[in-house]
Write a protein that holds these residues in place. Structure first.
Motif, short mmCIF file in Angstrom:
data_model
loop_
_atom_site.label_atom_id
_atom_site.label_comp_id
_atom_site.label_asym_id
_atom_site.label_seq_id
_atom_site.Cartn_x
_atom_site.Cartn_y
_atom_site.Cartn_z
N LEU A 164 35.44 12.50 2.46
CA LEU A 164 35.28 11.86 3.77
C LEU A 164 34.37 10.65 3.60
O LEU A 164 33.24 10.79 3.13
CB LEU A 164 34.67 12.84 4.77
N THR A 165 34.83 9.48 3.97
CA THR A 165 34.02 8.28 3.79
C THR A 165 34.23 7.30 4.94
O THR A 165 35.33 7.22 5.50
CB THR A 165 34.35 7.59 2.45
N ALA A 166 33.16 6.58 5.26
CA ALA A 166 33.25 5.55 6.29
C ALA A 166 33.67 4.21 5.68
O ALA A 166 33.94 3.25 6.38
CB ALA A 166 31.91 5.39 7.00
N VAL A 190 37.99 4.33 -6.39
CA VAL A 190 37.99 4.48 -7.84
C VAL A 190 36.95 5.52 -8.25
O VAL A 190 37.21 6.39 -9.09
CB VAL A 190 37.71 3.13 -8.53
N ARG A 191 35.76 5.45 -7.64
CA ARG A 191 34.71 6.41 -7.99
C ARG A 191 35.11 7.83 -7.60
O ARG A 191 34.81 8.79 -8.31
CB ARG A 191 33.40 6.04 -7.29
N CYS A 192 35.79 7.97 -6.47
CA CYS A 192 36.26 9.30 -6.05
C CYS A 192 37.16 9.90 -7.12
O CYS A 192 37.05 11.09 -7.45
CB CYS A 192 37.02 9.21 -4.73
N ASN A 193 38.04 9.08 -7.67
CA ASN A 193 38.95 9.57 -8.72
C ASN A 193 38.19 9.93 -9.98
O ASN A 193 38.47 10.94 -10.64
CB ASN A 193 40.01 8.52 -9.03
N ILE A 194 37.21 9.11 -10.33
CA ILE A 194 36.42 9.36 -11.54
C ILE A 194 35.70 10.70 -11.45
O ILE A 194 35.61 11.45 -12.43
CB ILE A 194 35.42 8.21 -11.78
N PHE A 231 37.14 19.46 2.35
CA PHE A 231 36.77 18.12 2.81
C PHE A 231 35.29 17.93 2.48
O PHE A 231 34.45 18.77 2.80
CB PHE A 231 36.99 17.97 4.32
N LEU A 232 34.98 16.80 1.84
CA LEU A 232 33.64 16.59 1.30
C LEU A 232 33.10 15.23 1.72
O LEU A 232 33.70 14.20 1.41
CB LEU A 232 33.71 16.69 -0.23
N ASP A 233 31.97 15.24 2.43
CA ASP A 233 31.37 13.98 2.87
C ASP A 233 30.81 13.23 1.67
O ASP A 233 30.36 13.84 0.69
CB ASP A 233 30.25 14.27 3.89
N LEU A 234 30.80 11.91 1.75
CA LEU A 234 30.35 11.10 0.63
C LEU A 234 28.83 10.91 0.63
O LEU A 234 28.18 10.99 -0.40
CB LEU A 234 31.04 9.73 0.66
N ASP A 273 29.66 18.71 5.18
CA ASP A 273 29.22 17.47 5.84
C ASP A 273 27.95 17.77 6.61
O ASP A 273 27.90 18.74 7.37
CB ASP A 273 30.31 16.93 6.77
N ASP A 274 26.92 16.95 6.43
CA ASP A 274 25.65 17.20 7.12
C ASP A 274 25.71 16.81 8.59
O ASP A 274 24.75 17.04 9.33
CB ASP A 274 24.50 16.46 6.43
N SER A 275 26.82 16.23 9.04
CA SER A 275 26.98 15.86 10.44
C SER A 275 27.62 17.00 11.22
O SER A 275 28.79 17.32 10.99
CB SER A 275 27.85 14.60 10.57
#
Length: 399
Positions: free
Chosen positions: A345-347, A355-359, A314-317, A272-274
């Motif tokens: 990790l998504t806001a 759905v895109r995360c699963n793809i 854990f991976l930021d989007l 995560d860049d934060s």
């Protein structure tokens, strides 16, 4: 090259030959079915520049390094045009030439190399007939210098592709980056000094084209030498993001803890860049007796993750350079992380993102802001805990 492939090449280059024969002043945009674009600029029928493709920034960095060794790439900011323009790279070369930073021979070499690389990109398209062509006269680029080199790129591309195919590399893209995934096998075959050098170069950061420049070899010879390792599953080829021409330096603060010290304690990683998100997750994870790795520069994530082999990522989007979807897909294409749990990790709480995360291969997701209960729920769900002397009863089951 077989007759069918020769016919396909002739079809591919038909549009370019028309531009040359009719002495067009226009740009030709080529697009494939996935929306990937390449743009070619003509002046009086002469191809003066080309851009687009997978790694336009990496490509220009490579060519400047190769043909202009006197240029410090990190000092190019004053000459850099608005990179939102399709032809920002051409303006950069023009500015460098006008300010006497590079010579006409260097300009010519960069232009020829760039156009040749882009034609090779097009040659790798599986189905040339799926490409679409669009002409536009809004932008006409004048040649920076009068080049004595004629449009010989068609013949060069045919010859390069023929050599590439004969070497058994037809299914591989030079825009992919090799990474060692079975270091123990290579360590048995080479000396410690050679392995150290291989580890420095074949780490998922540099594409085959990048490595060719670094090793002062042709991309064909570099790729051919790695092919046996790739076929044996010792080295993998992964997709990498493009690099900005002038890179902002981000310090990745992470603790590399060999698993041999205490292999029973789970290792959790966060990309995560934060810094704030990383710090919050670090506090939650370490306070529950686990090891934590924080990676704030996503472009550096793959080699760090391969080195530490975490049990959960854990991976930021949304990140600069490469987004969470792309990085997740890259991890899944690497055998080391084919089955590693990856939580996005998504806001956003939208179903589309889920759905895109699963793809793209994500295992689960967690909504920001992060909280202890949400984080630990994911950890308990996917990480297997073993009894240890320090924690005899805290973690005894795989949730």
């Amino acid at each position: 090259m077989n007759n069918l492939k020769m016919v396909e090449f002739n079809d591919l280059f038909h549009e370019f030959k028309i531009c040359r024969q009719l002495r067009y002043n226009r740009q030709l945009k080529v697009t494939n079915l996935e929306g990937k674009e390449w743009t070619f600029y003509y002046c009086l029928g002469q191809m003066v520049w080309a851009t687009g493709g997978t790694h336009p920034f990496r490509r220009l960095r490579r060519n400047i390094t190769l043909f202009c060794p006197q240029i410090n790439i990190d000092n190019l900011q004053p000459f850099l045009a608005n990179t939102s323009l399709d032809y920002w790279d051409y303006y950069l070369l023009e500015n460098l030439y006008q300010n006497l930073k590079i010579e006409s021979q260097q300009i010519n070499a960069i232009i020829n190399s760039t156009i040749s690389e882009i034609f090779f990109d097009l040659a790798q398209e599986v189905n040339f007939k799926s490409l679409s062509y669009e002409y536009d006269e809004k932008v006409i680029l004048e040649a920076i210098i009068t080049s004595s080199t004629k449009n010989i790129f068609f013949q060069q591309t045919q010859a390069s592709w023929n050599s590439w195919s004969k070497a058994g590399l037809e299914g591989l893209s030079p825009d992919l980056a090799p990474v060692i995934i079975k270091p123990e096998i290579i360590q048995q075959r080479v000396s410690p000094g050679v392995y150290k050098n291989l580890e420095r170069l074949i780490n998922g950061k540099y594409t085959l084209c990048d490595l060719a420049v670094k090793m002062k070899q042709s991309v064909l010879s570099v790729s051919r030498s790695l092919l046996p390792y790739i076929k044996q599953g010792i080295v993998a080829l992964v997709e990498v993001a493009d690099l900005p021409l002038v890179k902002a330096k981000i310090q990745n603060n992470y603790s590399s803890i060999p698993r041999t010290e205490n292999p029973t304690i789970p290792v959790i990683a966060c990309v995560d860049d934060s810094p704030q998100i990383c710090q919050m997750l670090e506090k939650i994870i370490t306070s529950n007796g686990m090891k934590f790795i924080k990676i704030e520069d996503p472009l550096e994530a793959l080699p760090i993750l391969i080195e530490n082999k975490p049990d959960l990522i854990f991976l930021d989007l949304i990140m600069p350079g490469i987004n969470g979807y792309e990085l997740c897909a890259n991890l899944r294409h690497t055998s080391v992380f084919a089955k590693t749990p990856i939580a996005i990790l998504t806001a956003s709480n939208g179903s589309f993102d889920r759905v895109r995360c699963n793809i793209f291969g994500a295992t689960d997701f967690i909504n920001k802001p992060v909280a202890t209960d949400k984080v630990m729920k994911i950890v308990y769900k996917y990480v297997e805990f073993k009894k240890t002397a320090d924690h005899p009863s805290n973690f005894t089951y795989c949730y």
